[in-house]
Design an enzyme around this catalytic site. Sequence first.
Site, PDB file in Angstrom:
ATOM      1  N   ARG A 234      24.176  27.267  18.325  1.00  0.00           N
ATOM      2  CA  ARG A 234      23.340  27.115  19.509  1.00  0.00           C
ATOM      3  C   ARG A 234      24.136  26.291  20.520  1.00  0.00           C
ATOM      4  O   ARG A 234      25.015  25.507  20.141  1.00  0.00           O
ATOM      5  CB  ARG A 234      22.035  26.393  19.172  1.00  0.00           C
ATOM      6  CG  ARG A 234      21.168  27.086  18.125  1.00  0.00           C
ATOM      7  CD  ARG A 234      19.925  26.254  17.833  1.00  0.00           C
ATOM      8  NE  ARG A 234      19.027  26.901  16.871  1.00  0.00           N
ATOM      9  CZ  ARG A 234      19.046  26.679  15.560  1.00  0.00           C
ATOM     10  NH1 ARG A 234      19.917  25.802  15.059  1.00  0.00           N
ATOM     11  NH2 ARG A 234      18.200  27.303  14.762  1.00  0.00           N
TER      12      ARG A 234
ATOM     13  N   LYS B  50      18.307  22.150  14.967  1.00  0.00           N
ATOM     14  CA  LYS B  50      16.969  21.769  15.401  1.00  0.00           C
ATOM     15  C   LYS B  50      16.360  20.770  14.431  1.00  0.00           C
ATOM     16  O   LYS B  50      16.524  20.886  13.210  1.00  0.00           O
ATOM     17  CB  LYS B  50      16.075  23.010  15.492  1.00  0.00           C
ATOM     18  CG  LYS B  50      16.413  23.938  16.647  1.00  0.00           C
ATOM     19  CD  LYS B  50      15.412  25.075  16.740  1.00  0.00           C
ATOM     20  CE  LYS B  50      15.679  25.938  17.960  1.00  0.00           C
ATOM     21  NZ  LYS B  50      14.706  27.047  18.082  1.00  0.00           N
TER      22      LYS B  50
ATOM     23  N   HIS C  62      23.704  31.742  24.169  1.00  0.00           N
ATOM     24  CA  HIS C  62      22.992  32.233  22.994  1.00  0.00           C
ATOM     25  C   HIS C  62      23.410  33.662  22.653  1.00  0.00           C
ATOM     26  O   HIS C  62      23.266  34.095  21.502  1.00  0.00           O
ATOM     27  CB  HIS C  62      21.488  32.167  23.230  1.00  0.00           C
ATOM     28  CG  HIS C  62      20.711  31.746  22.024  1.00  0.00           C
ATOM     29  ND1 HIS C  62      20.822  30.492  21.451  1.00  0.00           N
ATOM     30  CD2 HIS C  62      19.819  32.419  21.248  1.00  0.00           C
ATOM     31  CE1 HIS C  62      20.025  30.413  20.388  1.00  0.00           C
ATOM     32  NE2 HIS C  62      19.419  31.565  20.254  1.00  0.00           N
TER      33      HIS C  62
ATOM     34  N   ARG D 118      25.818  33.690  19.906  1.00  0.00           N
ATOM     35  CA  ARG D 118      25.174  33.457  18.613  1.00  0.00           C
ATOM     36  C   ARG D 118      24.552  34.748  18.086  1.00  0.00           C
ATOM     37  O   ARG D 118      24.705  35.093  16.903  1.00  0.00           O
ATOM     38  CB  ARG D 118      24.112  32.366  18.779  1.00  0.00           C
ATOM     39  CG  ARG D 118      23.297  32.033  17.543  1.00  0.00           C
ATOM     40  CD  ARG D 118      22.450  30.801  17.850  1.00  0.00           C
ATOM     41  NE  ARG D 118      21.337  30.611  16.941  1.00  0.00           N
ATOM     42  CZ  ARG D 118      21.398  29.961  15.792  1.00  0.00           C
ATOM     43  NH1 ARG D 118      22.560  29.470  15.382  1.00  0.00           N
ATOM     44  NH2 ARG D 118      20.322  29.790  15.044  1.00  0.00           N
TER      45      ARG D 118
ATOM     46  N   HIS E 239      18.448  29.110  10.293  1.00  0.00           N
ATOM     47  CA  HIS E 239      17.060  29.519  10.464  1.00  0.00           C
ATOM     48  C   HIS E 239      16.221  28.991   9.303  1.00  0.00           C
ATOM     49  O   HIS E 239      16.593  29.145   8.137  1.00  0.00           O
ATOM     50  CB  HIS E 239      16.941  31.049  10.485  1.00  0.00           C
ATOM     51  CG  HIS E 239      17.405  31.666  11.767  1.00  0.00           C
ATOM     52  ND1 HIS E 239      17.756  32.996  11.871  1.00  0.00           N
ATOM     53  CD2 HIS E 239      17.571  31.134  13.012  1.00  0.00           C
ATOM     54  CE1 HIS E 239      18.119  33.249  13.117  1.00  0.00           C
ATOM     55  NE2 HIS E 239      18.013  32.141  13.826  1.00  0.00           N
TER      56      HIS E 239
ATOM     57  N   TYR F  79      17.631  40.777  13.468  1.00  0.00           N
ATOM     58  CA  TYR F  79      18.929  41.421  13.623  1.00  0.00           C
ATOM     59  C   TYR F  79      18.991  42.766  12.906  1.00  0.00           C
ATOM     60  O   TYR F  79      19.843  43.593  13.214  1.00  0.00           O
ATOM     61  CB  TYR F  79      20.040  40.488  13.123  1.00  0.00           C
ATOM     62  CG  TYR F  79      20.135  39.249  13.961  1.00  0.00           C
ATOM     63  CD1 TYR F  79      20.707  39.295  15.225  1.00  0.00           C
ATOM     64  CD2 TYR F  79      19.596  38.036  13.531  1.00  0.00           C
ATOM     65  CE1 TYR F  79      20.757  38.164  16.028  1.00  0.00           C
ATOM     66  CE2 TYR F  79      19.646  36.910  14.318  1.00  0.00           C
ATOM     67  CZ  TYR F  79      20.222  36.978  15.573  1.00  0.00           C
ATOM     68  OH  TYR F  79      20.257  35.867  16.370  1.00  0.00           O
TER      69      TYR F  79
END
Length: 298
Positions: A148, A172, A244, A247, A270, A279
């Site tokens: 990110r 995150k 992004h 990514r 994730h 994806y």
Amino acid sequence: MKWENALKDYALFLNIERGLSTNSVSSYVLDVKKLVTFLDVNNINLCPTLISTVTIQEFIYASANSLNARSQARLISGLRSFFDYLIFEDYRSENPLELIESPKIGRKLPDTLSEEDIDDLIGAIDLSTNEGERNRAMLETLYSCGLRVSELTHLKLSDLYFDEGFINVTGKGDKQRFVPIVSSTIKYITIYIEQVRPHLNIQPGHEDTVFLNRRGRQLTRAMIFTIIKQLAVKIDLNKKISPHTFRHSFATHLLQNNADLRSIQLLLGHESITTTEIYVHLDKKHLTEVVKKFHPRK
């Protein structure tokens, strides 16, 4: 209970109890602030513990003209989270958004770049400047590690474990993960660290930051957006891209080369594999080839 006090406590809860990033906390708080502004403009004097479903519906209807379905859904979700917090703290017994439905939205597939696009973008960097060496190292890191943009800007020298072939990434909620880094990217980062970074007047507090601006401070997210957009214009790339996008391309290219979803999930950081599953929908041609290759009725 005043809105100002409730929002301050809510922000602390999101940060400490839920471990959300500063950007995520700001987004959640902003959703509630929009409601507070609506109340002020319309002279509605209701505190967080007394506001009703009817009043919140009026706010959502008033906002509908300026928001698309996705933004409306995001707003409703943010408000629902705030009132769930009030219930958790025993300030309310029910959530006024319980009966308010979010608009139906389709799943938005992320934009991706081809390998040729990425080569062209990086190839367009002017390496005759110190900033060019830095930009090449940054974009190679974005793409080869699937970071990110905030993870890139906060990358530390102390996070680099080149001898082991990994970097330590803070994602995150300050969650850390080790991500493999390929030898070519190690080479470009090393060139920047050894040949460019020593000539910067590094400001106090930024001594451990890898990528710095000309003033010796941590790069901003906006600056990296600008660098990428300027490169896209330079090569006449008719795609709307951002940091992004690198990514997304990282994950898509791994999937196209038969990497499994669980590994991609770990690399991207994730929390849920359902986030990674998007994806699978990106490349129908790839899925067709998988069926042809592996299905017994091919």
